[in-house]
Write a protein that holds these residues in place. Structure first.
Motif, PDB file in Angstrom:
ATOM      1  N   UNK A 504      22.830 -19.616  35.088  1.00 39.93           N
ATOM      2  CA  UNK A 504      23.790 -18.565  35.410  1.00 39.93           C
ATOM      3  C   UNK A 504      25.106 -18.732  34.653  1.00 39.93           C
ATOM      4  N   UNK A 505      25.195 -19.736  33.810  1.00 36.79           N
ATOM      5  CA  UNK A 505      26.444 -19.959  33.092  1.00 36.79           C
ATOM      6  C   UNK A 505      26.792 -18.714  32.279  1.00 36.79           C
ATOM      7  N   UNK A 506      28.016 -18.194  32.467  1.00 36.81           N
ATOM      8  CA  UNK A 506      28.403 -16.984  31.722  1.00 36.81           C
ATOM      9  C   UNK A 506      28.373 -17.224  30.216  1.00 36.81           C
ATOM     10  N   UNK A 507      27.928 -16.219  29.483  1.00 35.51           N
ATOM     11  CA  UNK A 507      27.890 -16.277  28.019  1.00 35.51           C
ATOM     12  C   UNK A 507      28.889 -15.249  27.497  1.00 35.51           C
ATOM     13  N   UNK A 508      29.882 -15.712  26.785  1.00 36.87           N
ATOM     14  CA  UNK A 508      30.899 -14.808  26.252  1.00 36.87           C
ATOM     15  C   UNK A 508      30.286 -13.916  25.177  1.00 36.87           C
ATOM     16  N   UNK A 509      30.416 -12.631  25.362  1.00 35.09           N
ATOM     17  CA  UNK A 509      29.762 -11.680  24.455  1.00 35.09           C
ATOM     18  C   UNK A 509      30.714 -10.614  23.938  1.00 35.09           C
ATOM     19  N   UNK A 510      32.000 -10.797  24.098  1.00 33.26           N
ATOM     20  CA  UNK A 510      32.961  -9.833  23.577  1.00 33.26           C
ATOM     21  C   UNK A 510      32.990  -9.809  22.061  1.00 33.26           C
ATOM     22  N   UNK A 511      33.410  -8.680  21.512  1.00 34.06           N
ATOM     23  CA  UNK A 511      33.510  -8.492  20.064  1.00 34.06           C
ATOM     24  C   UNK A 511      34.897  -7.917  19.765  1.00 34.06           C
ATOM     25  N   UNK A 512      35.610  -8.443  18.774  1.00 38.75           N
ATOM     26  CA  UNK A 512      36.953  -7.944  18.469  1.00 38.75           C
ATOM     27  C   UNK A 512      36.971  -6.434  18.213  1.00 38.75           C
ATOM     28  N   UNK A 513      38.070  -5.804  18.605  1.00 33.06           N
ATOM     29  CA  UNK A 513      38.193  -4.352  18.481  1.00 33.06           C
ATOM     30  C   UNK A 513      38.064  -3.895  17.032  1.00 33.06           C
ATOM     31  N   UNK A 514      38.668  -4.635  16.106  1.00 36.26           N
ATOM     32  CA  UNK A 514      38.590  -4.237  14.700  1.00 36.26           C
ATOM     33  C   UNK A 514      37.152  -4.255  14.194  1.00 36.26           C
ATOM     34  N   UNK A 515      36.392  -5.258  14.641  1.00 34.51           N
ATOM     35  CA  UNK A 515      34.979  -5.322  14.248  1.00 34.51           C
ATOM     36  C   UNK A 515      34.225  -4.121  14.788  1.00 34.51           C
ATOM     37  N   UNK A 516      34.489  -3.763  16.035  1.00 34.81           N
ATOM     38  CA  UNK A 516      33.814  -2.612  16.626  1.00 34.81           C
ATOM     39  C   UNK A 516      34.155  -1.331  15.873  1.00 34.81           C
ATOM     40  N   UNK A 517      35.401  -1.174  15.478  1.00 34.23           N
ATOM     41  CA  UNK A 517      35.793   0.019  14.727  1.00 34.23           C
ATOM     42  C   UNK A 517      35.103   0.066  13.367  1.00 34.23           C
ATOM     43  N   UNK A 518      35.009  -1.078  12.705  1.00 33.79           N
ATOM     44  CA  UNK A 518      34.325  -1.126  11.406  1.00 33.79           C
ATOM     45  C   UNK A 518      32.855  -0.774  11.544  1.00 33.79           C
ATOM     46  N   UNK A 519      32.223  -1.315  12.570  1.00 35.03           N
ATOM     47  CA  UNK A 519      30.802  -1.034  12.797  1.00 35.03           C
ATOM     48  C   UNK A 519      30.601   0.429  13.162  1.00 35.03           C
ATOM     49  N   UNK A 520      31.481   0.945  13.983  1.00 38.30           N
ATOM     50  CA  UNK A 520      31.341   2.343  14.394  1.00 38.30           C
ATOM     51  C   UNK A 520      31.507   3.272  13.200  1.00 38.30           C
ATOM     52  N   UNK A 521      32.387   2.911  12.272  1.00 35.89           N
ATOM     53  CA  UNK A 521      32.550   3.731  11.074  1.00 35.89           C
ATOM     54  C   UNK A 521      31.257   3.798  10.268  1.00 35.89           C
ATOM     55  N   UNK A 522      30.512   2.695  10.230  1.00 31.95           N
ATOM     56  CA  UNK A 522      29.249   2.672   9.495  1.00 31.95           C
ATOM     57  C   UNK A 522      28.190   3.503  10.199  1.00 31.95           C
ATOM     58  N   UNK A 523      28.064   3.343  11.506  1.00 28.26           N
ATOM     59  CA  UNK A 523      26.955   4.000  12.221  1.00 28.26           C
ATOM     60  C   UNK A 523      27.234   5.468  12.523  1.00 28.26           C
ATOM     61  N   UNK A 524      28.455   5.932  12.258  1.00 24.95           N
ATOM     62  CA  UNK A 524      28.744   7.361  12.424  1.00 24.95           C
ATOM     63  C   UNK A 524      28.926   8.063  11.081  1.00 24.95           C
TER      64      UNK A 524
END
Length: 891
Positions: A504-524
């Motif tokens: 049950x140990x939590x696994x940190x899975x956050x992603x930096x906002x800038x990375x998300x914006x870069x990825x979203x630009x590619x997939x849109x």
């Protein structure tokens, strides 16, 4: 000029007679015409009638190719026939007088031959120990097969050393079964006796496969003959097999798992010519053909990992029983996958072991077709029917089948027609139901004895054969007293580094906002030369705006970001299901369609390309059983990638219940084979009737024990994002069952903010922000109903009732649960609220466990128990739903 075209026939006849009497009686212009007419009449009278025999010979050749298998001698229990009414020469207008006549058939490997010679070649090729059905194949494949069969008369012409190798495998198979019968009398082993030649067939397939460049063969089979295959093909230590009969748990050869004739095995085979091949046998329950799509999925995963050459290097090999091949629907479902883009494995080699009987059921009661293999004709696959006591014929079929698969990349079938020496198991009495058949079997010698005599007759020394027998018997006796070997541990090779135990140990899975914006630009991004539907263009624009503005991020965007962020970490993703490219509920649009050209564009593939990994999304066939089995098999071979199967509606997964029960829920315990397969099951009560409401949460919870699977009903896009990322970042692997939404996909409250994605992890339990001091009641719920409860509480301005979401129903995270409860008064009233019926949903499972953690029982609020999961009336549904919400808050 044609003079006759302008006059009547009667006048022409009269003029002709006059001309015959005296040519000068008719006009000069007609004399030349009558001279030519009479010359033609004379020539026609002198011509011999046309010779029909060349065409008849051509038809006879084709008829042998089409139905010669009906005359083939392929049944060990039935005397051979030597005549078929449709193959007699006189049927074609030919006689014995024509047997010495030389013909030049157009479609035959010999330029010319006597008719008797042609018939002899055809009978040797198609009417001996191999009957072939191949004329339904495409022309190129037909020509390939007939050239290889007719030139050799379907005879492999084996060297003596190969024949001795065949005899050794036959004797190993026979002696192994006899030894078990003698040493462990009365124990089930599902003997291969009657079909021992299959061992020689498999051995040759593996050896030839290694020479043809195969690196992996993935094998699936049911229980009959499995122990023999493990011992004599895989080389599983005999002492370990004997220990399983002795039930020696201290050597971990039995344990709490499945019985010995269901377990899998794998290992390398190295041959004297330094050729090496890895062979694996998939574990399989008693659902005989359930393993078929699993093997296909395992094979495809290995092929994908190898790249474009994978199809030539990995072979799926399935062994079937005759009754099961004809009778079980998953066979047809699996065959149908063979040429589909997302599921093809470049051809499967099928071996059907035809015992000529099911449990106690004869063919006349178990199928409506001539052969049990007729279902394979749907693929235009060639089918070889082979005499089970003729191992040399089986080798010839193996050569043709394997070479055909490697050449054309298509399925091929070998049917081994044999028998079952004992009943369904060794304690069963077959004479009760098949006395005539088993009287024949009782008198029938084993294939090893028949081949022994054949080799003696052709001049091989008896002492050589007897020594082979003696060596095999000596090895069996020695293995019986040897200590068991420690078998290789699981979690090796591609599974290395994966932990066995759940955590049950939590696994940190956050992603930096800038990375998300870069990825979203590619997939849109839409290329200039691509023309999407205008609504899709708007959807992609909204996704980019959601990320740029950092708010109101919906479910489809959260899912797409989860995929993109995993791809950016070089994690391969495979998503398949019915209409999964677009998404049943029009939310995904992973693959776009050009409105002008119908071309396809999958933006996530660009992320995968940039990070040297793969993103695959496929619309599946209208199958649950085979497709879910395929994706389960794929996930077993892909522990560091995300493999997702999506049901069109959650309840449709009941068509794959065998895979869920026998593989997904229990294979870790039974076979120590784990999977990270993720199942998307759309769920939620919106008044759409029974089949479109419930994904049957209760069925999955019934399977839960020992942290075997994860059952999750998330309520926000960010929760889905972290959940999918957690599936690959947590140190262990377990199947993940996700009850995905329908109505929540566009619910105005079911949105997340950018900061929900950039840090943190998946929350198994979500508490309430309501001030705890004034709380008098706790409502526990899961999934979509949370938003109905939240809306009602806001509308009614209720401040004394807290909502606690159980996002992960199993395993229940008691640490997070107690953290969410911290600060509340001890004696609060606790209610479980669900929209599912009382005998469905999570209530029956969670009430005891949750009540134990709370220290007090829960009160149930939800629909009453029902035989149907939901009502069909939208009006009644709304009334029920409103009643549940109101009742939840009643004092």
């Amino acid at each position: 000029m044609n003079f006759a075209s302008n006059v009547g026939p009667q006048w022409l006849d009269a003029q002709y007679q006059l001309w015959r009497e005296d040519p000068n009686q008719v006009p000069a212009d007609w004399r030349g015409f009558f001279e030519g007419y009479e010359l033609g009449q004379q020539e026609s009278a002198s011509e011999a009638p046309p010779d029909h025999r060349p065409a008849a010979v051509q038809t006879l050749i084709r008829r042998y190719r089409e139905i010669g298998h009906l005359l083939a001698c392929v049944d060990p229990l039935t005397p051979c026939t030597f005549d078929h009414p449709q193959l007699r020469p006189e049927v074609f207008g030919l006689s014995n007088a024509d047997l010495n006549t030389v013909f030049a058939p157009a479609d035959f490997f010999m330029p010319q031959a006597k008719l008797g010679q042609i018939i002899e070649i055809l009978q040797q090729t198609y009417c001996r120990s191999i009957g072939v059905e191949f004329m339904h194949a495409i022309p190129e494949e037909r020509r390939w097969l007939q050239d290889r069969m007719e030139t050799r008369r379907n005879n492999p012409h084996l060297a003596e050393e190969v024949q001795l190798a065949i005899f050794r495998k036959l004797q190993e198979a026979t002696s192994f079964e006899r030894f078990l019968h003698k040493k462990f009398l009365g124990q089930k082993r599902f003997s291969l006796e009657g079909g021992e030649s299959v061992i020689a067939l498999l051995e040759h397939l593996i050896r030839r496969g290694a020479r043809r460049g195969l690196e992996h063969i993935v094998i699936g089979m049911s229980h009959r003959g499995r122990l023999n295959v493990l011992a004599n093909i895989f080389g599983k230590p005999l002492e370990n097999i004997f220990a399983e009969f002795k039930d020696n748990t201290e050597y971990q050869v039995v344990g709490e798992g499945d019985v010995k004739y269901h377990k899998g095995y794998s290992g390398d085979r190295v041959f004297s010519d330094d050729k090496k091949i890895h062979i694996s046998l998939a574990s399989n329950p008693s659902h005989l053909e359930a393993v078929d799509p699993v093997v296909e999925g395992k094979s495809r995963a290995r092929q994908d990992a190898m790249g474009p050459e994978g199809i030539q290097k990995v072979l799926p090999l399935l062994l079937h029983g005759d009754s099961a091949f004809a009778g079980q629907g998953v066979v047809a479902e699996t065959l149908n996958l063979s040429a589909l883009e997302g599921y093809t494995t470049g051809g499967t080699l099928h071996v059907v072991i035809n015992n000529q009987i099911g449990f106690t059921t004869l063919p006349a009661d178990s199928r409506s077709t001539c052969y049990p293999t007729d279902i394979a004709k749907m693929l235009m696959a060639p089918i070889f029917h082979v005499h089970g006591d003729d191992p040399e014929a089986l080798l010839q079929a193996a050569i043709l089948a394997l070479d055909f698969r490697q050449t054309f990349g298509r399925d091929v079938v070998i049917e081994v027609i044999c028998f079952r020496r004992y009943g369904h198991n060794e304690g069963d009495e077959p004479f009760f139901t098949q006395p005539l058949m088993y009287e024949k079997i009782k008198l029938h010698p084993p294939a090893a004895d028949i081949y022994y005599q054949q080799l003696r007759d052709q001049g091989i020394e008896q002492g050589v054969l007897d020594q082979i027998r003696a060596d095999i018997e000596e090895e069996l006796e020695a293995a019986l007293i040897r200590p068991e070997q420690k078998l290789p541990e699981a979690f090796q090779s591609k599974w290395e580094g994966v932990l066995r135990e759940h955590s049950f140990d939590p696994v940190e899975t956050g992603v930096p906002a800038e990375t998300l914006k870069e990825l979203c630009a590619v997939i849109t991004h839409i290329p200039n030369n691509f023309n999407p539907h205008k609504k899709i263009a708007s959807l992609l624009q909204r996704r980019m705006e959601q990320i740029t503005q950092g708010e109101k991020i919906d479910w489809g965007t959260g899912e797409a970001l989860a995929f993109a962020s995993l791809l950016a970490e070089e994690k391969t993703i495979r998503l398949s299901g019915q209409d999964s490219r677009r998404g049943t509920f029009n939310h995904r649009h992973a693959t776009l369609v050009d409105m002008l050209t119908a071309g396809r564009l999958t933006p996530l593939e660009e992320v995968a390309r940039q990070h040297n990994c793969q993103f695959h999304v496929y619309n599946s066939s209208l199958s649950e059983f085979a497709v879910l089995g395929f994706d389960y098999g794929y996930s077993v071979e892909n522990p560091h990638g995300l493999t997702i199967w999506e049901a069109q509606f959650g309840d449709f997964a009941n068509g794959a219940q065998v895979i869920i029960d026998q593989f997904i829920g229990s294979s870790g315990t039974k076979w120590e084979r784990y999977s990270a397969l993720t199942m998307f099951l759309p769920h939620g009560y919106e008044g759409q009737g029974p089949e479109h409401s419930s994904a049957r949460i209760e069925r999955y919870l019934q399977l839960c024990a020992d942290q075997n699977i994860q059952i999750v009903y998330p309520t926000t896009p960010a929760q889905l994002f972290h959940l999918l990322r957690r599936q690959l970042h947590q140190p262990f692997r377990r199947p993940l069952i996700v009850f995905t939404p329908k109505g929540m996909l566009r619910h105005p409250s079911c949105v997340s903010q950018i900061e929900d994605f950039t840090s943190g992890h998946f929350n198994n339990i979500i508490g309430d922000d309501l001030a705890k001091a004034g709380v008098e009641r706790l409502l526990f719920c899961s999934g979509r109903i949370y938003y109905d409860l939240l809306q009602y509480r806001q509308q009614q301005n209720i401040t004394n009732t807290a909502l606690i979401r159980i996002e992960q129903l199993y395993p229940l995270d008691t640490v997070q649960l107690h953290a969410a409860l911290k600060g509340y008064r001890k004696k609060l009233e606790c209610r479980w609220v669900q929209e599912e019926i009382a005998n469905g949903g999570a209530w029956q499972h969670i009430r005891d466990e949750l009540g134990e953690q709370l220290g007090r029982p829960l009160t149930y609020v939800g629909r009453k128990a029902s035989a149907s999961s939901a009502v069909g009336s939208h009006r009644i549904h709304n009334q029920e739903q409103q009643q549940i919400i109101t009742q939840a808050f009643l004092a």
